[in-house]
Structure formats: structure tokens, C-alpha cells
Design a protein around this motif. Structure first.
Motif, short mmCIF file in Angstrom:
data_model
loop_
_atom_site.label_atom_id
_atom_site.label_comp_id
_atom_site.label_asym_id
_atom_site.label_seq_id
_atom_site.Cartn_x
_atom_site.Cartn_y
_atom_site.Cartn_z
N PRO B 142 0.94 -1.32 -0.28
CA PRO B 142 -0.24 -0.03 0.18
C PRO B 142 0.96 1.40 -0.06
N ARG B 143 2.33 0.83 0.63
CA ARG B 143 2.58 2.65 1.43
C ARG B 143 4.26 2.09 -0.48
N LEU B 144 3.56 2.06 -1.29
CA LEU B 144 4.46 1.90 -3.11
C LEU B 144 4.61 2.70 -3.21
N LEU B 145 5.40 3.76 -3.88
CA LEU B 145 5.31 5.30 -4.42
C LEU B 145 6.25 4.79 -6.13
N LEU B 146 4.82 5.24 -7.06
CA LEU B 146 6.09 4.75 -8.65
C LEU B 146 6.28 6.58 -8.75
N ARG B 147 8.05 6.03 -9.17
CA ARG B 147 7.96 7.45 -9.33
C ARG B 147 7.60 7.33 -11.15
N LEU B 148 6.87 7.99 -11.81
CA LEU B 148 6.28 8.12 -12.91
C LEU B 148 8.17 8.44 -14.15
N HIS B 149 7.89 8.34 -15.62
CA HIS B 149 8.93 9.05 -16.37
C HIS B 149 9.12 10.42 -15.96
N PRO B 150 9.69 11.37 -16.68
CA PRO B 150 9.94 12.23 -16.30
C PRO B 150 9.10 12.90 -17.69
N ALA B 151 8.47 12.25 -18.64
CA ALA B 151 7.91 12.79 -19.37
C ALA B 151 6.59 12.50 -19.35
N GLY B 216 1.52 10.25 -4.69
CA GLY B 216 0.63 9.75 -4.25
C GLY B 216 0.97 8.20 -3.88
N THR B 217 1.06 7.34 -2.92
CA THR B 217 0.87 5.54 -2.52
C THR B 217 0.31 4.98 -3.46
N LEU B 218 0.25 3.71 -3.88
CA LEU B 218 -0.21 2.84 -4.36
C LEU B 218 -1.44 3.39 -3.94
N GLU B 219 -1.43 3.13 -3.01
CA GLU B 219 -3.04 2.75 -1.97
C GLU B 219 -4.07 4.39 -2.27
N GLU B 220 -3.56 5.30 -2.32
CA GLU B 220 -4.34 6.64 -2.30
C GLU B 220 -4.60 6.44 -3.85
N ALA B 237 -4.38 -2.57 -14.06
CA ALA B 237 -3.52 -1.24 -14.37
C ALA B 237 -2.38 -1.34 -14.08
N LEU B 238 -1.34 -1.84 -13.23
CA LEU B 238 -0.03 -1.87 -12.79
C LEU B 238 0.43 -2.24 -13.59
N ALA B 239 -0.01 -3.54 -14.29
CA ALA B 239 0.44 -4.54 -15.15
C ALA B 239 0.96 -3.27 -16.50
N ARG B 240 -0.12 -2.91 -16.92
CA ARG B 240 -0.83 -1.58 -17.91
C ARG B 240 0.93 -0.38 -18.03
N LEU B 241 0.73 -0.21 -16.22
CA LEU B 241 1.39 0.96 -15.78
C LEU B 241 3.16 0.70 -16.39
#
Lengths: 288, 261
Positions: B142-151, B216-220, B237-241
């Protein structure tokens, strides 16, 4: 000189400014030109532009020409910008890195023009300190380019070529002699272009720039504007010959920005520089 | 004799605010010669904005765009020399610019073009594969943070700004009349193989990805998506991301205070 692919080879000393509309053609055709010069600021992000520049770099030497360091700013150079320039230098290992004797930043605002400096002892100290900081960060000597000038400050006390010579002495930097800028400034400010060339420290000149300019009328007076939007003017070719006689055979770049022509036209301007060098210095000109 | 810092402040005022009073006594030649520098400044930065906001330029016509750009440059000059990064705030400026008030969708078209311009030159980052999550304990998920690509960027608009943008890019691909009442759109802007791409997302996917993009965290993010659609499939949704190459970093948010023993 041995023609390659039916084209006349240009000695490694002649280069052209690399502009985005020519990129694909240059990557595909790999024209016989010694080197390309790029504006450093256009490659400081990610994405397609630096990836394409890496392709060009595989086949050609590169010169990084900065326009954004603002070496003449009283508030000093921007540490973040200098760090980005350093990363670019480390990535592309350019043969030369150059900047301008001018300023662009005041109170943090980047004014996107190469603005004029008063030539005083204070300015000398400011530019020398900024240059030393930049050269330390980049771990190499910079070439400093003389600006095109449209106005003078009343409190200037040092002629520009002497000012440049003193910077060379204090910081160990080299000079990028823009022959078109000398011609434009001499006309606009009324000084003798030949005397200016004579006053530059010849051994410090590591690169020459050639470009076109525009003649305009403003408030009833004829002015020249350094717009890089035309072929090199005949008078500038003549001054180039004088520069070669004084400095020897120096790497020369043709810049073209406004009204950018097709790549072959720009390459032909570089060949013209080669012929001018051969005519001025004799047959050994192309051999170095 | 003025100090260099004073002279440069006076020069800045003369160029940006057309107040030459402090400079007048310092230069041998003013007037038209100062105009050369002023023109270099405004024309070059106007061209930078026109290149980053081509559809806005076409919507308001080039002459009005030049006027709006001039006003923006005067009030918000660049803070950096990398001009591909200049133009943040132009959309907000247009939203508040009185002559543009009738074009309600203009600011959102500008927001879209800003995200596309940023996507083109945003920093490079290697996209992570889903295996990057292999070492994460289930209790920490739940508290995973996925940093998205800067683009990557996200825009929700009450207007069909993607269609408006396509119709104003010169290509005749989408020239049918656009019904402004047709409703809004949720857009994702990204970059793949150095090509900028824009696509519409459904409400839960947009809520999920936009929440992650805001830190936001994965939970949020999952909660935001579940509010939009109670059937939201988090694993898919995670797999697609990851498949889209949108994830550039994985970290854990600090544990919530109440879990400390």
C-alpha cells in the motif's frame, strides 16, 4: 586533395553550425565536413535531440557553443546551468567549448540576447572570475567570442581587443574570433576592423566564426545587424583573409540561423572558406 | 560610474519595461540601437513560445499570439537559458488575459501543448519492468511510491481539447466540426522511443495514474481509481503502467505513524 564520394572533401578545419532542420539529412548522408557546432542549450534536456546528436557525434567532431552562461553577469554564473553544461561536455566530449563576452542574466531573468558590457576594471574582474569558475567546473579552457555591438557605454575605458587579451592573460582562456562580429561592430561603432584584428593576441585564437548580416536603416542611420540570415558578405571574406594571415590556419565555422538554406548551400559556404584559406595561405592549407 | 550590477538592472528595465531613464546617461547611442536588443529579446522568445504552443497560435492568429507572447515575456521572463523549458505559466497567463476571455478552452489547449513540449525534452530515464516490484513485501504494497517517467503528464479538461488540438495542427486528419458541448476529456501525455504521444484515458485509469504522478502512494491511487469505478482492477492497471514504460522509479513511503510499535 582526394574527392570522396564524388564530393569535394573539406579539410577537418572547416565546420558548419548544426541546425535541427538539417539533422536527419546529416545523419543519413554523413556529409564530408570536418565538424559541427551546436548551441549547448538545445541539448541539455532528454528525448530526441541529444539522441540525434549522439548519432552525429559518432561520425563527426563536435564543438559546443554556449549562449546561456552569461559570463558577464555581475551576479555570477548560474550553478545549475554550469552543472548542465558540464554533463553535456562529459557526454559528448567536444573538441572545443566556447561562450561569449556578453551577459544575458540580471536578477535571475534570462534576457535571451548577447548583451553588451562596459569595458572597465570592474567588468574585467567579474568576467575573469566567472570564466575561472566555468573553466574549473568544465576542467578545460573555454574559447571566448567577441560580440556584435550596437552601442557603447560612456564609462568604458578599455578597447575590446585589449579587454579580451587581458582575459586571456588572467584566465588562460582562448578566443573565438567572430570575423563577422568585428565587421558589424566596426561599422556600427565606427572603429577600424583591421586595427582590431591586429590588437588581438594571435596565439590565443582557437576558432573563427563566419556568418551573414543584414543592413538596415534605423532613425535615419545605416546599421548592420548580426542576424546570421544571409551568405557571408564580400567584405567579411576579405577580413577573413586578413584574420588567417594574422592567426594562421584556424578551425573555421559558418553559422546560419535566420532564413536557413538547404544543407548543400551551407556546405558550399564552408567550401568557400576552404578556398579562401588555400588562396591566402597557399597549397599546404588543406593538409593540416 | 555605475556598478556593473546597477547597469545590468537598468538595462533589464530598459528592455523589459521600456524605461530607459536609468540607462540614458550611460550609453553613447540609445534609441534605435537599444531597440535592436529589445527586438532580439522579444522576437526570439515569442518564436520560442509559438513553437511550443502552435495550436494556440493558430486559434488566436499569429498577430494576436505575438501580442500575448510579448506581454507574457514582459511579465514573466525566462528564469533559465534552456528555452525549451520556457512557457510554464503561459496557460495560466492566457486564462487571466482579458482579450482571451471568450475562448474558454484556450488555456486548456495551452496546458496540453505545454505538457507535450515538456514531454519532448524531459530528462531521459530508463523505464522499469514490473519485476522491479518483485522484492516488495505484500505488507508494504500500500505504501509503494511509483515515480513516473519525467516525460509523463496528465490533463483533465471540460473541453474536447485533444480534438481541438488536432484540428489546429495543420493536418486535415480531424477537420469535422467540433461540438464544444460534447464533453471533456482526460488525457495522458507520454514519450516512447523519443516520440511524444497523447491518448485519452477512462476515468479510473486517469484517477489512478494522475494520483501516482502527484506523488500519491499505491493505496491512495487505488482508492482514487475505485471512487471512479468500484470494479477497478488494480493488478491489471499496474501491469499496464509498467508495460507502457511509464514507471522510472520505485520507493516506499515512510510507514504510517500508528504502525510504529
Amino acid at each position: 586533395m582526394i574527392p570522396r564520394d564524388g564530393r569535394q572533401a573539406i579539410p577537418a578545419l572547416m565546420g558548419i553550425g548544426l541546425r535541427a532542420p538539417h539533422l536527419a539529412e546529416i545523419i543519413a548522408a554523413r556529409p564530408a565536413i570536418g565538424w559541427f557546432e551546436v548551441h549547448a542549450e538545445n541539448y541539455m534536456g532528454g528525448g530526441a535531440a541529444p539522441a540525434q546528436l549522439e548519432r552525429v557525434r559518432r561520425d563527426h567532431a563536435l564543438s559546443l557553443h554556449g549562449v546561456g552562461l552569461s559570463l558577464g553577469s555581475a551576479e555570477g554564473v548560474d550553478a545549475a546551468h554550469l552543472a548542465r553544461l558540464r554533463r553535456l561536455v562529459e557526454r559528448f566530449e567536444p573538441a572545443r567549448v566556447s561562450e561569449h563576452l556578453s551577459w544575458s542574466v540580471a536578477s535571475g531573468a534570462y534576457l535571451n540576447d548577447l548583451l553588451p558590457l562596459p569595458y572597465t576594471e570592474e567588468t574585467l574582474a567579474v568576467v575573469a572570475a566567472n570564466l575561472e569558475r566555468a573553466q574549473e567546473a568544465l576542467r578545460r579552457a573555454l574559447l571566448l567570442e567577441n560580440p556584435s555591438r550596437y552601442l557603447r557605454f560612456r564609462h568604458s575605458t578599455i578597447p575590446e581587443p585589449q579587454f579580451l587579451a587581458e582575459l586571456v592573460r588572467r584566465t588562460g582562456c582562448g578566443l573565438l574570433c567572430d570575423v563577422n562580429n568585428i565587421f558589424v561592430s566596426a561599422r556600427n561603432l565606427g572603429f577600424d576592423a583591421m586595427a582590431y584584428l591586429e590588437a588581438l593576441p594571435a596565439g590565443a585564437v582557437g576558432e573563427i566564426h563566419l556568418a551573414g548580416h543584414a543592413a538596415v536603416m534605423r532613425d535615419g542611420e545605416a546599421l548592420l545587424i548580426d542576424d546570421h540570415g544571409a551568405p557571408v558578405a564580400p567584405e567579411v571574406w576579405a577580413l577573413y583573409g586578413a584574420a588567417l594571415r594574422r592567426f594562421g590556419l584556424v578551425a573555421t565555422l559558418v553559422e546560419w540561423d535566420k532564413n536557413l538554406p538547404d544543407l548543400p548551400v551551407l556546405l558550399e559556404e564552408a567550401r568557400k572558406a576552404e578556398r579562401a584559406a588555400a588562396a591566402t595561405l597557399g597549397d599546404h592549407a588543406g593538409a593540416r | 560610474m555605475p556598478a556593473l550590477a546597477e547597469l545590468q538592472a537598468a538595462f533589464r528595465r530598459a528592455l523589459l519595461e521600456e524605461d530607459e531613464s536609468a540607462l540614458a546617461g550611460l550609453v553613447e547611442e540609445g534609441g534605435a540601437r537599444l531597440d535592436i536588443h529589445r527586438n532580439n529579446l522579444f522576437a526570439s522568445l515569442g518564436a520560442v513560445l509559438a513553437e511550443s504552443f502552435p495550436a494556440v497560435c493558430r486559434l488566436v492568429d499569429a498577430r494576436f499570439f505575438a501580442y500575448a507572447a510579448h506581454e507574457f515575456v514582459r511579465r514573466h521572463p525566462p528564469r533559465r537559458a534552456v528555452l525549451a523549458e520556457y512557457g510554464e505559466g503561459f496557460a495560466d497567463f492566457l486564462a487571466e488575459f482579458p482579450p482571451c476571455r471568450d475562448l474558454a478552452y484556450l488555456a486548456d489547449v495551452a496546458r496540453l501543448e505545454w505538457l507535450m513540449a515538456r514531454a519532448a525534452t524531459a530528462a531521459d530515464a530508463a523505464p522499469l519492468a514490473a519485476e522491479a516490484l518483485a522484492g516488495v513485501a505484500p505488507a508494504d504494497t500500500p505504501r509503494l511510491l511509483l515515480r513516473l517517467h519525467p516525460a509523463w503528464g496528465f490533463l483533465a479538461s471540460p473541453w474536447p481539447v485533444d480534438r481541438i488540438w488536432r484540428a489546429n495542427r495543420g493536418a486535415a486528419s480531424d477537420m469535422a466540426p467540433i461540438d464544444l458541448a460534447q464533453g471533456g476529456v482526460r488525457l495522458e501525455i507520454g514519450r516512447s522511443d523519443n516520440e511524444v504521444a497523447m491518448r485519452a484515458l477512462d476515468a479510473p485509469a486517469f484517477a489512478f495514474r494522475a494520483a501516482l504522478a502527484q506523488g500519491g502512494t499505491l493505496e491512495e491511487a487505488a482508492i482514487a481509481a475505485l471512487i471512479a469505478d468500484p470494479e477497478f482492477d488494480l493488478a491489471a492497471a499496474l501491469a499496464r503502467l509498467f508495460h507502457d514504460g511509464a514507471v522510472a522509479g520505485v520507493a516506499l513511503a515512510p510507514p504510517a505513524a500508528e504502525t510504529v510499535p
